[in-house]
Scaffold this motif. Sequence first.
Motif, short mmCIF file in Angstrom:
data_model
loop_
_atom_site.label_atom_id
_atom_site.label_comp_id
_atom_site.label_asym_id
_atom_site.label_seq_id
_atom_site.Cartn_x
_atom_site.Cartn_y
_atom_site.Cartn_z
N TRP A 52 0.82 -1.21 0.00
CA TRP A 52 0.00 0.00 0.00
C TRP A 52 0.86 1.26 0.00
CZ3 TRP A 52 0.58 3.13 4.21
CH2 TRP A 52 0.93 2.55 5.46
N LYS A 53 2.06 1.18 0.55
CA LYS A 53 2.95 2.35 0.51
C LYS A 53 3.35 2.69 -0.93
CE LYS A 53 4.81 1.68 5.16
NZ LYS A 53 6.00 1.33 5.97
N ILE A 55 1.58 1.99 -3.64
CA ILE A 55 0.39 2.51 -4.31
C ILE A 55 0.22 4.00 -3.99
CG2 ILE A 55 -2.13 2.39 -4.41
CD1 ILE A 55 -1.84 -0.66 -3.97
N ARG A 56 0.43 4.36 -2.74
CA ARG A 56 0.27 5.76 -2.35
C ARG A 56 1.39 6.64 -2.89
NH1 ARG A 56 -1.78 5.33 4.01
NH2 ARG A 56 -3.75 4.25 3.55
N ASN A 57 2.60 6.11 -2.99
CA ASN A 57 3.73 6.92 -3.45
C ASN A 57 3.87 6.95 -4.97
OD1 ASN A 57 4.52 7.60 -0.83
ND2 ASN A 57 5.77 5.76 -0.62
N TRP A 58 3.31 5.95 -5.67
CA TRP A 58 3.25 5.91 -7.13
C TRP A 58 4.63 6.12 -7.79
CZ3 TRP A 58 -1.06 4.55 -9.89
CH2 TRP A 58 -1.00 4.69 -11.27
N PRO A 59 5.44 5.07 -7.90
CA PRO A 59 6.74 5.19 -8.56
C PRO A 59 6.64 5.75 -9.98
CG PRO A 59 6.52 3.08 -7.47
CD PRO A 59 5.16 3.72 -7.42
N GLU A 60 7.70 6.38 -10.42
CA GLU A 60 7.69 7.07 -11.71
C GLU A 60 7.38 6.15 -12.88
OE1 GLU A 60 11.26 9.23 -12.35
OE2 GLU A 60 10.97 10.59 -10.65
N ASN A 61 7.79 4.91 -12.81
CA ASN A 61 7.61 4.02 -13.97
C ASN A 61 6.27 3.30 -13.97
OD1 ASN A 61 8.50 2.35 -11.72
ND2 ASN A 61 8.72 0.70 -13.21
N TRP A 62 5.42 3.53 -12.96
CA TRP A 62 4.10 2.90 -12.95
C TRP A 62 3.15 3.61 -13.91
CZ3 TRP A 62 1.82 1.03 -7.66
CH2 TRP A 62 2.68 0.06 -7.10
N ASN A 63 2.32 2.84 -14.54
CA ASN A 63 1.25 3.36 -15.40
C ASN A 63 -0.09 2.83 -14.88
OD1 ASN A 63 3.00 4.67 -17.36
ND2 ASN A 63 3.55 2.60 -18.03
N ILE A 64 -1.16 3.44 -15.34
CA ILE A 64 -2.49 2.94 -14.99
C ILE A 64 -2.60 1.48 -15.44
CG2 ILE A 64 -4.95 3.16 -15.49
CD1 ILE A 64 -4.53 6.18 -15.66
N PRO A 68 0.34 -4.14 -8.56
CA PRO A 68 1.27 -4.09 -7.43
C PRO A 68 1.52 -5.49 -6.86
CG PRO A 68 -0.63 -2.63 -7.14
CD PRO A 68 -0.96 -3.60 -8.22
N GLY A 69 2.20 -5.52 -5.70
CA GLY A 69 2.40 -6.77 -4.98
C GLY A 69 3.82 -7.28 -5.06
N VAL A 70 4.45 -7.49 -3.89
CA VAL A 70 5.85 -7.96 -3.88
C VAL A 70 5.99 -9.44 -3.60
CG1 VAL A 70 6.88 -5.72 -3.36
CG2 VAL A 70 6.16 -7.21 -1.48
N ASP A 71 5.05 -10.03 -2.84
CA ASP A 71 5.24 -11.42 -2.43
C ASP A 71 4.21 -12.35 -3.04
OD1 ASP A 71 7.40 -10.78 -0.88
OD2 ASP A 71 6.45 -11.21 1.05
N THR A 310 -4.83 -3.73 6.02
CA THR A 310 -3.45 -3.74 6.51
C THR A 310 -2.94 -2.35 6.85
OG1 THR A 310 -2.39 -3.56 4.32
CG2 THR A 310 -2.96 -5.78 5.09
N THR A 311 -3.66 -1.32 6.47
CA THR A 311 -3.24 0.06 6.78
C THR A 311 -3.76 0.51 8.14
OG1 THR A 311 -5.17 1.18 5.81
CG2 THR A 311 -3.38 0.57 4.30
#
Length: 330
Positions: A52-53, A55-64, A68-71, A310-311
Amino acid sequence: MMRTDRPMAWGVVGKDKPTIALQWKNLNSIPIPGPDDVVIRNEYIGLNPVDWKMIRNWPENWNIGHAPGVDGAGTVLKLGENVKSLVPGQRVAYHQDLHRNGSFASHTVVDNRALLKVPDILPLVLAAALPCPLMTAWQAIEKVPRRAEADVLITGAGGMVGRFLVQLAAQRGYRVTAMASARHHKTLRQLGAETVIACATNSSQSQFFAVFDTVNAQHAASMADLIEANGHLVCIQDRLETPPVPPFDKALSLHEVALNALFRVGTERQWVQFRQAGEGLLTMVASEKLLAPEPRIEPITALPEALEATTTQDRPLKTVIDVRYFANQE
């Protein structure tokens, strides 16, 4: 509920949108792996605060539409042409590169170096809960030189990372003090902590060889007075931009933790070490030499709501999403 082999994912809908605002989408085809990649058919997704962090911070290379998800944990479906160490159907868990489409999907393309083979006796539902917290704890403990019977403090020890840190530190011969809410004290003693203290207390008269802080940078800085000269401060949930003590005073060593750094600058030797350590730790969990709590399990259709939970302060210790089945809803 029904089984599906159709590729699908939860994707972000736009910058500055709330965490819960993910969109369910059916994909046109199963992704194609690059030469060094593997396509994983996910069975379970482990939710983590970093999800969720990001999603909120929105990395530069993300597009619509970015997933997400790391694990995640599942089975190998397709291999890139350079991948020789895995076979289709093999059970694996992974921690994904934050800059690639992640585990919130039926299929995820992962760098083969990041894949951890899952022991046969370890259920995939538990394996999916482990990579981020378990490997974060491992990386944190590896930052500090081994010194038998040295005193260490672990803050926020009631969380997943903290619980693994308590166990790893005790197994390495440290005398562990755990800082956590009172409801966690009994469990932390059972996991190996010799002493437990309440949160937000600086009343300890001990001087610690190392402090592992799982709260944030401000909290980590507030622990500096409790560290002995030439000791270590490991900031896990944040980074200390400014040293918390004057120069040439205690001469503290400051450490930051970032699993994803390997995707940017990791050497082959480091990746081998990561896999060996990760697979060894999974085996320890499987044999109950490391204890992991049973996760809460939610269906894939409930992922946005489960992630939002989880937030909150009363969040589950760990939530895993079941990807194998979904409600037949259009």
